[in-house]
Design an enzyme around this catalytic site. Structure first.
Site, PDB file in Angstrom:
ATOM      1  N   GLY C  14       0.842  -1.210   0.000  1.00 25.43           N
ATOM      2  CA  GLY C  14       0.000   0.000   0.000  1.00 25.43           C
ATOM      3  C   GLY C  14       0.865   1.244   0.000  1.00 25.43           C
ATOM      4  O   GLY C  14       1.884   1.296   0.680  1.00 25.43           O
ATOM      5  N   ARG C  75       0.885  -4.975  -5.135  1.00 19.47           N
ATOM      6  CA  ARG C  75       1.018  -6.192  -4.340  1.00 19.47           C
ATOM      7  C   ARG C  75       1.291  -7.303  -5.347  1.00 19.47           C
ATOM      8  O   ARG C  75       0.650  -7.376  -6.379  1.00 19.47           O
ATOM      9  CB  ARG C  75      -0.261  -6.467  -3.548  1.00 19.47           C
ATOM     10  CG  ARG C  75      -0.465  -5.456  -2.439  1.00 19.47           C
ATOM     11  CD  ARG C  75      -1.489  -5.894  -1.412  1.00 19.47           C
ATOM     12  NE  ARG C  75      -1.353  -5.093  -0.199  1.00 19.47           N
ATOM     13  CZ  ARG C  75      -1.895  -3.883  -0.030  1.00 19.47           C
ATOM     14  NH1 ARG C  75      -2.622  -3.348  -0.984  1.00 19.47           N
ATOM     15  NH2 ARG C  75      -1.710  -3.214   1.096  1.00 19.47           N
ATOM     16  N   ASP C 106       4.963  -4.654   6.125  1.00 17.04           N
ATOM     17  CA  ASP C 106       5.154  -6.039   6.520  1.00 17.04           C
ATOM     18  C   ASP C 106       5.432  -6.994   5.363  1.00 17.04           C
ATOM     19  O   ASP C 106       6.443  -7.711   5.362  1.00 17.04           O
ATOM     20  CB  ASP C 106       3.841  -6.500   7.171  1.00 17.04           C
ATOM     21  CG  ASP C 106       4.084  -7.006   8.563  1.00 17.04           C
ATOM     22  OD1 ASP C 106       5.262  -6.988   8.974  1.00 17.04           O
ATOM     23  OD2 ASP C 106       3.119  -7.397   9.237  1.00 17.04           O
ATOM     24  N   THR C 129       4.018   2.970   5.707  1.00 16.51           N
ATOM     25  CA  THR C 129       2.622   2.548   5.851  1.00 16.51           C
ATOM     26  C   THR C 129       1.938   3.540   6.763  1.00 16.51           C
ATOM     27  O   THR C 129       2.544   4.017   7.720  1.00 16.51           O
ATOM     28  CB  THR C 129       2.492   1.135   6.446  1.00 16.51           C
ATOM     29  OG1 THR C 129       1.151   0.980   6.949  1.00 16.51           O
ATOM     30  CG2 THR C 129       3.430   0.893   7.600  1.00 16.51           C
ATOM     31  N   ASP C 131      -0.332   2.929   8.798  1.00 15.87           N
ATOM     32  CA  ASP C 131      -0.898   2.292   9.987  1.00 15.87           C
ATOM     33  C   ASP C 131      -0.046   2.418  11.250  1.00 15.87           C
ATOM     34  O   ASP C 131      -0.534   2.207  12.357  1.00 15.87           O
ATOM     35  CB  ASP C 131      -1.168   0.807   9.714  1.00 15.87           C
ATOM     36  CG  ASP C 131      -2.356   0.610   8.783  1.00 15.87           C
ATOM     37  OD1 ASP C 131      -3.202   1.506   8.717  1.00 15.87           O
ATOM     38  OD2 ASP C 131      -2.422  -0.437   8.120  1.00 15.87           O
ATOM     39  N   ASP C 133       2.137   0.490  12.512  1.00 11.63           N
ATOM     40  CA  ASP C 133       2.046  -0.727  13.318  1.00 11.63           C
ATOM     41  C   ASP C 133       3.285  -1.612  13.188  1.00 11.63           C
ATOM     42  O   ASP C 133       3.225  -2.801  13.465  1.00 11.63           O
ATOM     43  CB  ASP C 133       0.791  -1.525  12.936  1.00 11.63           C
ATOM     44  CG  ASP C 133       0.769  -1.881  11.452  1.00 11.63           C
ATOM     45  OD1 ASP C 133       1.651  -1.413  10.706  1.00 11.63           O
ATOM     46  OD2 ASP C 133      -0.132  -2.635  11.058  1.00 11.63           O
ATOM     47  N   ARG C 175      -6.984  -1.861  10.013  1.00 10.65           N
ATOM     48  CA  ARG C 175      -7.619  -3.180  10.163  1.00 10.65           C
ATOM     49  C   ARG C 175      -7.174  -3.874  11.427  1.00 10.65           C
ATOM     50  O   ARG C 175      -7.968  -4.460  12.135  1.00 10.65           O
ATOM     51  CB  ARG C 175      -7.282  -4.048   8.934  1.00 10.65           C
ATOM     52  CG  ARG C 175      -8.332  -3.847   7.880  1.00 10.65           C
ATOM     53  CD  ARG C 175      -8.260  -4.808   6.730  1.00 10.65           C
ATOM     54  NE  ARG C 175      -8.686  -4.050   5.548  1.00 10.65           N
ATOM     55  CZ  ARG C 175      -8.081  -4.059   4.379  1.00 10.65           C
ATOM     56  NH1 ARG C 175      -7.038  -4.845   4.181  1.00 10.65           N
ATOM     57  NH2 ARG C 175      -8.518  -3.319   3.388  1.00 10.65           N
TER      58      ARG C 175
END
Lengths: 327, 327, 327, 327
Positions: C14, C75, C106, C129, C131, C133, C175
């Site tokens: 992403g 991807r 990741d 990213t 996120d 995370d 998510r």
């Protein structure tokens, strides 16, 4: 340790984005802990004038996103006198205020330190200044927002610079600190950055710009911190133009728009965390400390240390990055 | 009437937001009508240098939102000579360009008018300038975006002005036209607006500010157009400060950031409509005209008229509104 | 240790704001260190297809401010096969690429780890990213920008919410990670925040909203992370409406606009520092590491660790702050 | 003709950016003309409840830049009853209000028309709605701001769309009017625009998208107005995906963020001019009219006409421009 019943909160010195978010956090955390809160207008001036307002949860509704400070701010000379502080203390006692949260910079902290010792009233400080030049914290309130404001201006100027093969000198805030200039300069893709912390010879600057011109750069942007040794963007531009005429040169002085604007997410979260921590520290019996953030952790520093130390936030790495990436 | 086969498109003079959207519209409309398109870099300079590039639909992908101009722009003195224009025409003929779309202001139009008569090459102009001072159109490309840029700056400055009880002088673009100053001044809630079209005595300004101060206004913002008779914001500020000390006074010179930035929706739609119309007019055999918008309708004006007329866009109503709403 | 001559750089997975700034930093640092650079389009897909482009200093001019990635991203399932990776390696060798900088999350790291071991090609990763995370860094590229995008949306929605006494459910990305939801929720002054990391019972939410309504709150905003246990904002809204009708309720799904936009100053500086560090690490002979930032310092983590560890970035303090300040 | 002494001002129906600027203009113009002003909260609901507040010049300080409405708004069913209106009139008389300025849309105008006839109280209306679908004005308050909000979202989404070769369906407001969709679609460079005024067959849409894909477009954005015949963006996306798999497809529902945000310069100037005109019309003895703007001129339309006519603001030219420029 005396229990605190009513916390007075105020902003003082130059305003910075995020001060309202900090006021909101102080008010709501205090109420949550069953304390009363009084807002003090115009910083130390309002303390001396008794310009107070009781604050409830709704008093700070819908302010987290606002620039400036709803409690207003001021620089206050009379508070430096014994009489001024005596009057201020009298007003606080009358209003039942027995603990203070002060939001501001260096000058604010010095006042708080003296006042707190003189009258044994607990005070916790929150660093609010766009300059990011305080000891004891990685970030001060408003710095992130101000840097974003500067890069938005640089982005706009680059549009016209690139369309015209022009050279721009953009003056940004920072009398003693080059933090905004260096970071916004890197983030804005500036060709050169002139800082208060490091003298730049005009001839070196011209050599650097000439090199860029030879490499087909179609435009150049030079960031000049207010406190640069050459005396600001107008002076730098004038001296460069005398010897270097490859580009048409223009000057932009961003000025006080750097202090305003809706705070960034970073500044709002920082303000919320610092306001929350300040109240908790005050309730826990701590005084004469500044709240800071190191890494992702909230921390505290004795005011005395925060006032007397300078933190050099410009790493050699960052200076080299600015140099390397501008080629 | 000769059929057009290849359209040359260029931007010239000061850049303005929306020029890229206009280029895109010219290119895609021309291709849709089965014409070829050549981009000319750096305006008339590139025409003289033969600095051309063939343009396809993908050449203008993802540019509608960009400030500046991908075709670059310049002010070009040699084009004012007979030799310069002869060279330019020779280059156009060699490249097969038999029609022109010029995007720019007054100076661009004058060049286009002379060149088109001299060599009988059809040309249609699109008004691109942030000043909104051209005859034959309610709006020029970039004006709406520039005005939004100015009010964002005013909004930020008001945050700090209101927190500090300060007086700000903000200088905006407009050497001959007060259009940005007046509209951004009204939109920004300014206390006073100084325009090129109307001399303001400093004493009257001070009287107005004093009245506001008496009415408990906590801050004031004065917009000064570059071309104001008092000589710009620094001079106005200096002279006001000599006699009026109610507020602390600061100056901000917005400068070239007003020319940049992603165009507003209004400017992108205007550019799209004008670029589309320009190509259609060229194909229909029209020449030496400027595309404009009156109300919601696209219209055309002979270049000669557009160049020789001034349009006074500051209505008495607007001046009164500025006055009434600032109280 | 083999000397590196040509560095391949790519973005994968992403996209996130700041990727272009990182590409620029990689390219310019490598050139400065006298290395060659090749851009690889569409991540691993382009590596398998040999979709390469040599990069010079001017290839990355004027991209620091752009969202997305000029090298495109994808991807890529076939890279998970032995054949896919063999083809990719063959292409790299042919192009003379002997070191890689991978920008992504990741999945990108897992591919890089396997590929690097299999073919003994050095690779350094940059965490990109929104996120936030990933293990081994306080901040990932794009997270700061995304959070600012979300609070701008919340600010706009609050305008209309407050004018109408309405309840809004705003779904934000995340998510598995509530990092954006929690921080944007605090920064946006949300009344409640629903996170993937912590189940919230609808009844508790209703009770919380009722309390706010009793305290004269005129509107409420609930932030719902995509990965919340109740199944997203539409489901939460539906279930709340069944039992709680104090306000009119509306839903907003922010979606992919959170991935785009010009990167914030924070993300551009972070990207510049990480790109610079990645090239230096590669040249120093290090491989299979991720660049991170802890506090204000750049650091590195072995890929293996970065992939296999989860970092819980939601402190109990932050959860309490969200609760306390929403009252 | 009775002289007006106290003007009541209110906002009603859906809020839109610029309402606060209009309230400010009404209040200050009225005070300048030596009239009193009363603010009525929550539109007709507040009129029935007597929820009034006297307004001074400082009541509207620093609100010109705020989204939403400080007087709040509501949709009010009881005002449709004879009893409701009788109660409202009684409250107005008690408060000394003898003239009204109503800011809102269709429904607001209908209420105003009936009420004004029934009780012979003069009323002037200002068109405030983001949909720009009212007869008698080229622009309604808030439309320009909403369109800018939408293109900012499109710009962000295009960043990620272009990086990923993706297809995005973005749903924008407009149940009966495609004005936002068409203009934001053109300004955002959308590949297709689905409007309430014109049925689009899904097969035609797919054919159009396929053509773009064949022409090497790397991504596509489809704008879907809420009121499109295919039932909104989710449904369109679902049906397109069944037959067209060239791109990965995603959906974004912008929702109520389109109603909020700081008004654009255009909307603030429009609001200032309309508020100023409304008060002057009321004082001049006019009633049951709507203020509008045609071209650059303020004009008026009888309410009856404004309510009963529809203005088709989507010209054939604009539809063709959208088509031609998307190629």
């Amino acid at each position: 340790m005396k229990e605190i019943n009513r916390i007075g909160v105020f902003t003082s010195g130059g305003d910075s984005p995020g001060m309202n978010a900090a006021i909101r956090a102080v008010v709501r955390t205090a109420l949550y802990k069953n304390k009363q809160v009084t807002g003090i207008y115009h910083g130390y001036q309002g303390m001396m004038d008794g310009d107070f307002i009781p604050m409830e949860s709704r008093s700070v509704s819908n302010i987290i996103q606002l620039g400036g400070t709803i409690l207003k701010t001021a620089r206050c000379l009379p508070f430096r006198t014994v009489e001024g502080r005596a009057q201020a203390y009298k007003n606080l006692v009358e209003a039942g205020i027995d603990g203070l949260v002060a939001i501001g910079g260096d000058g604010t902290f010095t006042g708080a330190e003296i006042f707190s010792r003189e009258y044994d009233i607990p005070v916790v400080c929150i660093p609010g200044t766009i300059d990011n030049d305080l000891y004891g914290t990685d970030y001060t309130l408003g710095y992130d927002t101000a840097t974003n404001t500067v890069i938005e201006a640089i982005d706009k100027i680059r549009d016209t610079a690139a369309s015209h093969d022009r050279l721009f000198f953009i003056e940004v805030m920072g009398r003693d600190s080059g933090c905004i200039a260096l970071n916004a300069g890197i983030a804005g893709g500036a060709e050169a950055i002139l800082l208060p912390e490091k003298a730049t010879a005009i001839d070196d600057l011209i050599q650097h710009l000439s090199k860029g011109a030879r490499q087909q750069k179609s435009s150049s942007i030079v960031i000049v911190a207010e406190g640069d040794h050459n005396g600001g963007a107008y002076n730098v531009a004038k001296r460069v133009k005398e010897k270097f005429s490859h580009y048409d040169a223009k000057v932009s002085i961003l000025g006080h728009l750097q202090r305003g604007g809706s705070p960034s997410s970073f500044d709002r979260v920082l303000a919320s965390r610092m306001g929350y921590a300040a109240v908790n520290q005050l309730i826990a019996g701590n005084t004469r400390i500044m709240i800071g953030m190191r890494g992702n952790e909230i921390c505290t520093t004795p005011l005395e240390e925060a006032i007397n130390n300078k933190e050099y936030k410009l790493s050699e790495d960052m200076l080299e990055i600015a140099e390397v990436l501008s080629l």
